[in-house]
Design an enzyme around this catalytic site. Structure first.
Site, PDB file in Angstrom:
ATOM      1  N   GLY A  57       0.811  -1.554   0.145  1.00 46.97           N
ATOM      2  CA  GLY A  57       0.294  -0.293  -0.187  1.00 46.97           C
ATOM      3  C   GLY A  57       0.582   0.913  -0.234  1.00 46.97           C
ATOM      4  N   ASN A  70      -7.977   3.919   8.823  1.00 42.58           N
ATOM      5  CA  ASN A  70      -7.772   2.644   9.360  1.00 42.58           C
ATOM      6  C   ASN A  70      -7.117   2.314  11.146  1.00 42.58           C
ATOM      7  OD1 ASN A  70      -5.503   5.027   8.212  1.00 42.58           O
ATOM      8  ND2 ASN A  70      -4.402   4.002  10.012  1.00 42.58           N
ATOM      9  N   GLN A  77      -7.779  -0.453   3.969  1.00 39.76           N
ATOM     10  CA  GLN A  77      -8.350  -0.831   5.132  1.00 39.76           C
ATOM     11  C   GLN A  77      -9.569  -1.530   4.338  1.00 39.76           C
ATOM     12  OE1 GLN A  77      -7.399  -2.299   7.931  1.00 39.76           O
ATOM     13  NE2 GLN A  77      -5.637  -0.843   7.899  1.00 39.76           N
ATOM     14  N   SER A  83      -3.871  -3.160  -0.618  1.00 37.83           N
ATOM     15  CA  SER A  83      -2.369  -4.503  -0.062  1.00 37.83           C
ATOM     16  C   SER A  83      -2.579  -5.438   0.355  1.00 37.83           C
ATOM     17  CB  SER A  83      -1.816  -3.361   1.099  1.00 37.83           C
ATOM     18  OG  SER A  83      -0.466  -4.445   1.713  1.00 37.83           O
ATOM     19  N   ALA A  84      -2.463  -7.157  -0.392  1.00 34.85           N
ATOM     20  CA  ALA A  84      -2.940  -7.593   0.352  1.00 34.85           C
ATOM     21  C   ALA A  84      -2.750  -8.491   1.895  1.00 34.85           C
ATOM     22  CB  ALA A  84      -1.774  -8.959  -0.128  1.00 34.85           C
ATOM     23  N   HIS A  85      -1.612  -7.745   2.798  1.00 31.56           N
ATOM     24  CA  HIS A  85      -1.762  -8.284   3.807  1.00 31.56           C
ATOM     25  C   HIS A  85      -2.642  -8.113   4.533  1.00 31.56           C
ATOM     26  CE1 HIS A  85       0.264  -5.106   6.289  1.00 31.56           C
ATOM     27  NE2 HIS A  85       0.605  -4.782   4.933  1.00 31.56           N
ATOM     28  N   THR A 143      11.868  -7.515 -10.811  1.00 32.42           N
ATOM     29  CA  THR A 143      11.190  -8.831 -11.267  1.00 32.42           C
ATOM     30  C   THR A 143       9.824  -8.395 -10.321  1.00 32.42           C
ATOM     31  OG1 THR A 143      13.510  -9.488 -11.734  1.00 32.42           O
ATOM     32  CG2 THR A 143      11.788 -10.953 -11.004  1.00 32.42           C
ATOM     33  N   CYS A 170       2.090   2.175  11.901  1.00 34.67           N
ATOM     34  CA  CYS A 170       3.300   3.025  12.343  1.00 34.67           C
ATOM     35  C   CYS A 170       3.545   4.215  13.071  1.00 34.67           C
ATOM     36  CB  CYS A 170       3.539   3.745  10.701  1.00 34.67           C
ATOM     37  SG  CYS A 170       3.109   2.949   9.634  1.00 34.67           S
TER      38      CYS A 170
HETATM   39  N1  PLP Z   1      -3.135   2.899   4.021  1.00 30.24           N
HETATM   40  C1  PLP Z   1      -3.690   2.670   4.770  1.00 30.24           C
HETATM   41  C2  PLP Z   1      -5.424   3.281   5.289  1.00 30.24           C
HETATM   42  C3  PLP Z   1      -3.395   1.616   5.566  1.00 30.24           C
HETATM   43  O1  PLP Z   1      -3.724   1.426   7.140  1.00 30.24           O
HETATM   44  C4  PLP Z   1      -1.897   0.889   5.445  1.00 30.24           C
HETATM   45  C5  PLP Z   1      -1.202  -0.070   6.283  1.00 30.24           C
HETATM   46  O2  PLP Z   1      -1.691  -0.033   7.564  1.00 30.24           O
HETATM   47  C6  PLP Z   1      -1.384   1.594   4.944  1.00 30.24           C
HETATM   48  C7  PLP Z   1      -1.569   2.263   3.527  1.00 30.24           C
HETATM   49  C8  PLP Z   1       0.291   0.869   4.101  1.00 30.24           C
HETATM   50  O3  PLP Z   1       0.168  -0.470   3.671  1.00 30.24           O
HETATM   51  P1  PLP Z   1       1.272  -1.135   3.396  1.00 30.24           P
HETATM   52  O4  PLP Z   1       1.857  -1.814   4.657  1.00 30.24           O
HETATM   53  O5  PLP Z   1       0.910  -2.778   2.189  1.00 30.24           O
HETATM   54  O6  PLP Z   1       2.404  -0.774   3.104  1.00 30.24           O
END
Ligand code: PLP
Length: 394
Positions: free
Chosen positions: A72, A152, A180, A200-202, A238, A326
């Site tokens: 993301g 988030n 999210q 974002s996959a995770h 890659t 973060c």
């Molecule tokens: N944007 C939002 C709203 C998120 O919650 C997050 C991750 O917590 C990100 C971006 C960042 O994504 P990634 O962890 O895949 O870099």
């Protein structure tokens, strides 16, 4: 006591066994480079194309509108920086919201240092963007509006369709950070008038380190990562074949289960927030009660310091968070909670509880019991609480 209650699914999710199974061949025997002409490469390339279709179909996109990235954060950086530098002859003004993730916030700060002008539009006390302020912020030189799909920290879902329609009517590109929301709530990039979208996959039981940027077909952003010709000359490097295949599988499963999981987790939202608000005095829900992500609850407790609360609930087997992955660890109160109008001291005493479809009511009952105990222990040590009791405030 349940073994461990994981209520930090907004930070990351557990990978599904089906996702790992789908990835396994590409971590072992199928190790070709998708850019190679030979059969090893071709089969990996075909697997990535298959994943691209699945990832696209979650948001009603076409497969050639999906560009895989490393997550993301990269997708957000790509969208903002490439639009900024491509459109700077038209204008240098970008509009975003006051409650974006750091991936957007810091990118905007970077662009501001490079001469771009950023307007951070405010939100109301539920965290919903102020549409009047957004409309008023639009100028001749506005080149991009970027507003997150869902927050988030507090889970609030934004009026994305309305923002998209506004941006389109003014000829301004519209990006949404849907990290999210993607795979959790219905998104239709066509109906929502979205030009660019990050995912974002995770966050949906896929692997870490893989994401995507949706780019509407008529928009061709310049590359952000330079190098080889991968991703139709737009994202060099890659390809992360196992990650992309895992993302595809996670997207397919998320789409199939979205309605059922969404309904279950919406009910769990109400169950958890009502139980906390009823059983723990001086607690307050953050974000909108209804317009919120399924499985996402954020509560503030007066006279409490969030970091201590987190450590103490962790010792009792409950994994939670104070806000974005973060931001935790920093002593500054969350910019999101301040933006919805919480005073510093209340913003400090907040906890984010984010569930997955595996979360049970038993987990939630246990969590509320732990919270009750921890909150009363911490309040017993708080001179402010004592003072408030004396003054009959509390
Ligand atoms: N944007 C939002 C709203 C998120 O919650 C997050 C991750 O917590 C990100 C971006 C960042 O994504 P990634 O962890 O895949 O870099």
């Amino acid at each position: 006591m349940p073994e461990l209650v994981y209520l930090d699914n907004a930070a990351t999710t557990k990978m599904l066994p089906e996702v790992l199974d789908a990835m396994m061949p590409y971590l072992t025997d199928k190790y070709g480079n998708p850019s190679s002409i030979h059969s090893f490469g071709a089969s990996c390339n075909a697997a990535c194309d298959e994943a691209r279709k699945k990832v696209a179909s979650v948001i009603n996109a076409k497969e050639n509108e999906i560009y895989f990235t490393a997550g993301g954060t990269e997708s957000d950086n790509w969208a903002l920086k490439s639009v900024a530098y491509m459109k700077k002859s038209k204008g240098k003004h970008i509009i975003t919201s006051a409650i974006e993730h750091h991936a957007i916030f810091e990118t905007c700060e970077f662009l501001a240092r490079d001469g771009f002008e950023i307007t951070f539009v405010g939100v109301d006390d539920k965290g919903i963007i102020k549409m009047d302020e957004l409309k008023a912020a639009i100028r001749q030189d506005t080149i991009l509006i970027s507003v997150m799909y869902a927050n988030n920290e507090i889970g609030t879902i934004q009026p994305i369709r309305e923002i998209g329609a506004l941006a389109r009517s003014k000829g301004i590109l519209f990006h949404t950070d849907a990290v999210q929301a993607y795979g959790h709530i219905p998104i239709d990039v066509e109906a929502d008038n979205i030009d660019l979208l990050s995912a974002s996959a995770h966050k949906l039981h896929g692997p870490k380190g893989v994401g995507m940027l949706y780019m509407k077909n008529n928009i061709k952003l310049t590359p952000f990562i330079h190098g080889g010709a991968q991703e139709r000359n737009r994202r060099a490097g890659t390809m992360n074949v196992p990650g992309i295949v895992g993302f595809g599988k996670a997207a397919e499963i998320a789409k199939k289960n979205m309605a059922a999981n969404g309904a279950k987790l919406k009910e769990m939202n109400y169950y958890l927030m009502d139980k906390i608000l009823k059983e723990i005095p001086f607690s307050k829900l953050n974000g909108d009660r209804d317009k919120r992500l399924p499985g996402s609850v954020n509560i503030s407790f007066r006279f409490i310091e969030g970091e201590s609360m987190l450590m103490m609930v962790d010792m009792k087997g409950v994994a939670a968070s104070t806000g974005s992955a973060c931001a935790s660890g920093s002593l500054d109160p969350s910019h999101v909670l301040l933006a919805i109008g919480l005073p510093h001291e209340i913003a400090h005493g907040s906890i984010r509880l984010t569930m997955s479809e595996d979360t049970t009511k038993k987990d939630l009952d246990y969590t509320v019991g732990v919270l009750k105990e921890v909150v009363s222990k911490l309040r017993a040590m708080s001179p402010l609480y004592e003072d408030a009791v004396r003054r009959k405030e509390a």
